[in-house]
Design an enzyme around this catalytic site. Structure first.
Site, mmCIF file in Angstrom:
data_model
loop_
_atom_site.group_PDB
_atom_site.id
_atom_site.type_symbol
_atom_site.label_atom_id
_atom_site.label_comp_id
_atom_site.label_asym_id
_atom_site.label_seq_id
_atom_site.Cartn_x
_atom_site.Cartn_y
_atom_site.Cartn_z
ATOM 1 N N CYS A 2 0.612 -1.453 -0.372
ATOM 2 C CA CYS A 2 -0.144 -0.037 0.007
ATOM 3 C C CYS A 2 1.024 1.134 -0.273
ATOM 4 C CB CYS A 2 -1.106 0.440 1.610
ATOM 5 S SG CYS A 2 -2.213 -1.573 1.760
ATOM 6 N N ARG A 27 6.139 -0.863 -4.284
ATOM 7 C CA ARG A 27 5.352 -1.250 -2.576
ATOM 8 C C ARG A 27 5.040 -2.536 -3.015
ATOM 9 N NH1 ARG A 27 6.106 2.415 1.333
ATOM 10 N NH2 ARG A 27 4.580 1.507 2.862
ATOM 11 N N TRP A 73 -2.667 -3.247 -1.586
ATOM 12 C CA TRP A 73 -2.293 -3.779 -1.316
ATOM 13 C C TRP A 73 -3.119 -4.688 -0.263
ATOM 14 C CZ3 TRP A 73 -0.422 -8.080 1.508
ATOM 15 C CH2 TRP A 73 0.358 -9.003 1.290
ATOM 16 N N ASN A 99 -3.260 3.014 4.840
ATOM 17 C CA ASN A 99 -2.309 2.103 4.678
ATOM 18 C C ASN A 99 -2.646 0.848 6.718
ATOM 19 O OD1 ASN A 99 -1.678 2.700 2.306
ATOM 20 N ND2 ASN A 99 0.909 3.114 3.176
ATOM 21 N N GLY A 100 -1.876 -0.162 6.487
ATOM 22 C CA GLY A 100 -2.330 -0.638 7.625
ATOM 23 C C GLY A 100 -3.352 -1.869 8.092
ATOM 24 N N GLU A 475 19.297 -17.477 0.404
ATOM 25 C CA GLU A 475 19.190 -15.487 -0.461
ATOM 26 C C GLU A 475 19.027 -16.449 -2.219
ATOM 27 O OE1 GLU A 475 18.356 -13.057 -0.062
ATOM 28 O OE2 GLU A 475 18.002 -12.079 -1.197
ATOM 29 N N LYS A 479 15.476 -15.383 -4.085
ATOM 30 C CA LYS A 479 15.226 -14.973 -5.336
ATOM 31 C C LYS A 479 14.823 -15.913 -6.204
ATOM 32 C CE LYS A 479 16.735 -10.638 -4.161
ATOM 33 N NZ LYS A 479 15.987 -10.808 -2.881
ATOM 34 N N GLU A 482 11.301 -15.446 -5.644
ATOM 35 C CA GLU A 482 10.111 -14.142 -5.584
ATOM 36 C C GLU A 482 10.024 -13.605 -7.542
ATOM 37 O OE1 GLU A 482 11.840 -11.037 -1.822
ATOM 38 O OE2 GLU A 482 13.695 -12.661 -3.297
ATOM 39 N N HIS A 498 20.074 -36.240 5.079
ATOM 40 C CA HIS A 498 19.305 -36.605 6.162
ATOM 41 C C HIS A 498 17.564 -36.452 5.353
ATOM 42 C CE1 HIS A 498 22.742 -36.820 9.237
ATOM 43 N NE2 HIS A 498 22.300 -35.460 8.947
ATOM 44 N N LYS A 597 7.212 -4.726 -0.883
ATOM 45 C CA LYS A 597 8.627 -4.045 -0.975
ATOM 46 C C LYS A 597 8.420 -4.205 0.679
ATOM 47 C CE LYS A 597 12.900 -2.789 -1.057
ATOM 48 N NZ LYS A 597 13.700 -3.999 -2.038
HETATM 49 C C1 G6P Z 1 9.784 -7.673 2.072
HETATM 50 C C2 G6P Z 1 11.137 -7.590 1.093
HETATM 51 C C3 G6P Z 1 12.013 -8.631 0.932
HETATM 52 C C4 G6P Z 1 12.466 -7.950 2.424
HETATM 53 C C5 G6P Z 1 11.845 -8.323 3.511
HETATM 54 C C6 G6P Z 1 12.477 -7.841 4.742
HETATM 55 O O1 G6P Z 1 9.070 -9.327 1.972
HETATM 56 O O2 G6P Z 1 9.841 -8.329 -0.074
HETATM 57 O O3 G6P Z 1 12.617 -7.998 -0.184
HETATM 58 O O4 G6P Z 1 13.311 -8.445 2.468
HETATM 59 O O5 G6P Z 1 10.536 -8.163 2.983
HETATM 60 O O6 G6P Z 1 12.468 -6.388 5.123
HETATM 61 P P1 G6P Z 1 13.264 -5.086 5.365
HETATM 62 O O7 G6P Z 1 13.067 -4.198 4.836
HETATM 63 O O8 G6P Z 1 12.696 -5.211 6.768
HETATM 64 O O9 G6P Z 1 14.688 -6.023 5.433
#
Ligand code: G6P
Length: 602
Positions: A2, A27, A73, A99-100, A475, A479, A482, A498, A597
């Site tokens: 949002c 976002r 969102w 937002n929220g 990581e 990626k 995502e 295991h 984001k």
């Molecule tokens: C969301 C984003 C990720 C990010 C995570 C934590 O899931 O899509 O890219 O790593 O939040 O965000 P932060 O701002 O707390 O690092």
């Protein structure tokens, strides 16, 4: 997640709001809308991408010099025209974007229904305009009605309100959801985050919880929601430029930010020794240290854990923020250390609040000056990576890792594991990494593009790593999920036997991270294990490690570095692979489906 934008000024508001909404797209959202004030309130809103809504409704073509916009969102109520913001009261006197989450919206909805109010949407937000209307009807002025409304709301919210009865004013309120006012001569902006106002100003007032802003053409007043008392606040100068938040010739922000990592690391490396010293002391003096983070920041935190243990003989517990209150017992002499690029992730903020309630101290490492985490932490550290727009974090990860590596070396020196001279040498080695990253990225791009083509129809794969290579496997796997929507899972290579080994069959793809150091030989053993069961292996391995080449389908050779610095280099081909696979599979890497984001709900 949002986004809010609002404008009060002399110019036509709608085109500015539309531009602001586009800057907030990163976002994550599923619907959008704008309200302007001119002979009453006009609203245009719909479900879908902002460009699609604009071509259907011509968003810029709305009269008025005051207005609010929102990218939604969905949380309460499906994505739809009806649920998109702004929302209005039945008399069309009040338009609200939010937002929220309003936690007590059901109770408020029932109350308002019993007072004869009719609801048009399924959102929690719609209670707000009706409640303001309720208080207006009882003879309260606009601002007081907003204050009385805010006092009835429970949950997290950033709200911007426009009024048909006062076409020169916006009122904004904040509680646990970011909201800023961008100050400019002859008009001001309100927004949920800084990049939305950067084209116009970098003088911003950051609202804190329990504060409201009254924004008019020539004036901005800040008041306390509780009692309406004035609060004096000075605007901050933000050192981000518009250029930093634009694509500058790259097709996507994600690719731009992958390529900006060298600069981001250089900027992070400018941290002062005083700051490192303060943080090292806080860690060292605590009985226990909990590092809390989500997503990519969690993986950076894990790299930090390995580095602190290996270099400084220091143990920290790394916990996913949303699991903190379920699994940890913070106490008075403990430290909770939050790592969050945005500084707004609700789960991380919650973990810190929970720890503080138990008397723990709080430190944070964030990229956003003035963010919520900075307000609740006793000790604040910054990565200085510059604005990150791509939903999937890339350059902020490298900055977080760099900061934590510096911290681990600093603590190693402090605790007598390396000399001051040794410390300076290690820092100067770290400073050489950005230059090698640039060349490395250029060299591997064609190889990664080819790999992405080869595996474009992949449905699942596994990442394996050992030691400090394991967080990077996590990581890389995140990626790929995502950005390319490939079902990938990361395991410490030692865990294969295991369970996961049972899944390996002819053609199963594994990405194996052969990082330098003691675990290297065992990784090669693991590669042999999976090869023997018919797996295809793409290995990331140090240059010149020829024996790996004998066993695998493809080898991405990585410039030699100390084991402890290897995360900064190994992560690059993995980020690039996710990006190229996303493109090959026809997805927009900057707007991954269902993701946001900054995740401001728990
Ligand atoms: C969301 C984003 C990720 C990010 C995570 C934590 O899931 O899509 O890219 O790593 O939040 O965000 P932060 O701002 O707390 O690092």
């Amino acid at each position: 997640m949002c986004g809010i934008i609002g404008y009060v000024g002399r110019k036509k508001a709608a085109p500015l709001l539309l531009d602001g909404l586009k800057r907030l797209e990163y976002r994550g959202y599923d619907s959008a809308g704008i309200a302007t004030v001119a002979d009453g309130i006009q609203i245009k809103k719909d479900q879908g991408k902002i460009d699609e809504i604009d071509s259907k409704l011509d968003l810029a073509d709305m009269k008025g010099t005051v207005g609010i916009g929102h990218a939604r969102w969905a949380t309460h109520g499906e994505p739809s025209q009806r649920n998109a913001h702004p929302h209005m009261d039945a008399d069309r006197r009040i338009a609200v974007v939010h937002n929220g989450i309003i936690e007590n919206y059901e109770e408020l909805r029932e109350f308002l229904k019993s007072e004869g109010y009719k609801f048009k949407s399924e959102t929690d937000t719609e209670v707000i305009p009706h409640l303001i209307n309720y208080f207006l009807e009882r003879g309260n002025g606009l601002e007081k009605s907003v204050r009385l409304t805010a006092r009835r709301l429970k949950g997290s919210y950033a709200i911007a309100i426009a009024f048909a009865d006062d076409s020169n004013k916006l009122v904004v309120v904040r509680e646990q959801s970011p909201l800023i006012i961008g100050i400019q001569n002859g008009g001001s902006f309100v927004a949920s985050d800084i990049p939305a106002v950067l084209p116009h100003t970098n003088r911003v007032l950051i609202l804190e919880d329990g504060e409201m802003g009254i924004v008019t053409l020539d004036d901005v007043q800040i008041k306390r929601v509780n009692d309406g008392k004035d609060i004096q606040k000075e605007p901050m100068e933000i050192d981000w430029t518009l250029e930093m938040a634009e694509k500058r010739g790259y097709p996507h922000f994600m690719l731009k930010e992958i390529n900006e990592q060298a600069t981001a690391i250089q900027n992070t490396l400018r941290v002062s020794e005083e700051e490192l010293n303060r943080l090292a002391k806080a860690l060292g003096e605590s009985d226990r240290v909990y590092v809390v983070a989500c997503g990519t920041s969690y993986h950076a935190a894990l790299v930090g854990k390995y580095a602190l243990a290996k270099l400084a003989d220091f143990s920290a517990e790394v916990v996913i923020s949303s699991e903190f209150q379920e699994s940890c017992i913070p106490r008075k002499n403990d430290l909770v250390f939050a790592i969050t690029q945005s500084g707004e992730t609700a789960d991380t903020l919650k973990a810190v609040r929970v720890a503080k309630e138990k008397g723990s101290r709080a430190a944070c490492l964030t990229n956003v000056v003035g963010s919520s985490i900075t307000r609740i932490s006793d000790l604040v550290c910054f990565t200085h990576a510059g604005p990150e727009i791509g939903v999937a974090a890339t350059k902020t990860f490298s900055s977080q890792v760099t900061y934590l590596l510096l911290l681990a070396h600093y603590m190693a020196k402090d605790r007598g594991y390396i000399t001051s001279k040794g410390y300076r040498e290690k820092v100067s080695q770290l400073k050489k990494i950005p230059a090698s990253e640039k060349d490395f990225l250029e060299r591997i791009t064609p190889q990664i593009e080819k790999l992405a083509k080869k595996y474009r129809n992949l449905s699942e794969c596994y990442f394996i790593g050992r030691g400090i290579g394991f967080p990077i496997a996590l990581e890389g796997s995140l990626k790929l999920k995502e950005i390319a929507y490939v079902n990938s899972v990361a395991y410490p290579a030692g865990e294969l036997k295991h369970g996961p080994l049972a899944l390996v069959e002819e053609g199963t793809l594994l990405l194996a991270l052969v990082t330098p150091g003691s675990a290297r030989e065992r990784m090669i053993g693991n590669i042999e294990e999976v090869k023997a069961r018919g797996a295809e292996v793409v290995a990331l391995a140090p240059e010149g490690l020829n024996e790996v080449g004998k066993h695998v389908e493809e080898i991405v050779s990585i410039p030699s570095s100390r084991e402890i610095f290897s995360p900064l280099i190994y992560v690059l081909p993995l980020q690039l692979l996710a990006y190229c696979m996303g493109i090959e599979r026809g997805y927009d890497p900057d707007k991954p489906r269902h993701l946001a984001k900054s995740v401001t709900v728990e």
